[in-house]
Design an enzyme around this catalytic site. Structure first.
Site, short mmCIF file in Angstrom:
data_model
loop_
_atom_site.label_atom_id
_atom_site.label_comp_id
_atom_site.label_asym_id
_atom_site.label_seq_id
_atom_site.Cartn_x
_atom_site.Cartn_y
_atom_site.Cartn_z
N ASN A 44 0.85 -1.18 0.00
CA ASN A 44 0.00 0.00 0.00
C ASN A 44 0.89 1.23 0.00
O ASN A 44 2.11 1.11 -0.10
CB ASN A 44 -0.95 -0.03 1.20
N HIS B 217 22.33 1.43 13.61
CA HIS B 217 23.60 2.13 13.68
C HIS B 217 24.32 1.74 14.96
O HIS B 217 23.70 1.51 16.00
CB HIS B 217 23.37 3.65 13.65
N THR C 228 10.45 -6.74 16.88
CA THR C 228 11.86 -6.85 17.24
C THR C 228 12.29 -8.30 17.42
O THR C 228 13.48 -8.56 17.59
CB THR C 228 12.16 -6.08 18.53
N LYS D 24 -2.31 -14.38 19.55
CA LYS D 24 -3.29 -15.39 19.19
C LYS D 24 -2.71 -16.30 18.12
O LYS D 24 -1.93 -15.87 17.28
CB LYS D 24 -4.55 -14.70 18.66
#
Length: 179
Positions: free
Chosen positions: A78, A108, A158, A176
């Protein structure tokens, strides 16, 4: 007339990328490219796009030196999505990516003074087939999103997301199972 215009645009896009990047860019000629699309391949970087990439634009793809971006067949982006690869970003087939999604495979390096210029830590990002990445999601380095997984809107991913699960939150966690 609109389909003809989109077909001509796809061919122009194909020719432009092949002329600019040669063999480092491998894409299928049949795509549905809309809006602004900016693709940048730095030295020795590669880009592979499967059949029928669909974009609403803007879509930003940037591969740093020696990095790879691979996008499978029937992938939809999108508007306002960004991928930056320092190592590799691999997106499987039939993946849907909603608006404002950011995917980066690096961070970084920081020391006691701050950000160290021109030094990155990097790890590949993999999004397997049939995954859905909802709006305003950020996917960080080293993440593996399994087949059929759903990442909810606004998540910051993450850690890995197992196949056929829904993950949400900051940081994203499994909420879930889809099976």
């Amino acid at each position: 007339m609109k389909k003809l215009f989109l077909g001509v645009r796809a061919i122009f896009f194909f020719v432009f990328l092949k002329l600019r990047y040669g063999n480092r860019c491998d894409l299928h000629i049949v795509n549905s490219i809309r809006g602004i699309n900016k693709f940048e391949l730095q030295s020795n970087a590669t880009l592979k796009i499967g059949k029928f990439l669909m974009t609403q634009g803007p879509l930003y793809l940037k591969a740093l030196p020696d990095a790879n971006i691979i996008i499978g067949d029937n992938v939809f982006f999108n508007h306002n999505c960004s991928i930056t690869a320092a190592d590799s970003v691999i997106i499987g087939d039939n993946v849907t990516i909603a608006n404002n999604v950011v995917i980066v495979d690096h961070d970084h390096v920081m020391d006691t003074v701050g950000v160290v210029q021109d030094r990155l830590t990097k790890a590949p990002v993999v999004i397997e087939d049939n995954a859905w990445i909802a709006a305003n999601t950020t996917i960080t380095k080293g993440v593996h999103i399994g087949t059929g997984a759903v990442v909810a809107a606004g998540a910051v991913v993450t850690h890995d997301v197992p196949a056929h699960t829904i993950a949400a939150g900051i940081p994203a966690k499994k909420i879930k199972s889809c099976i």
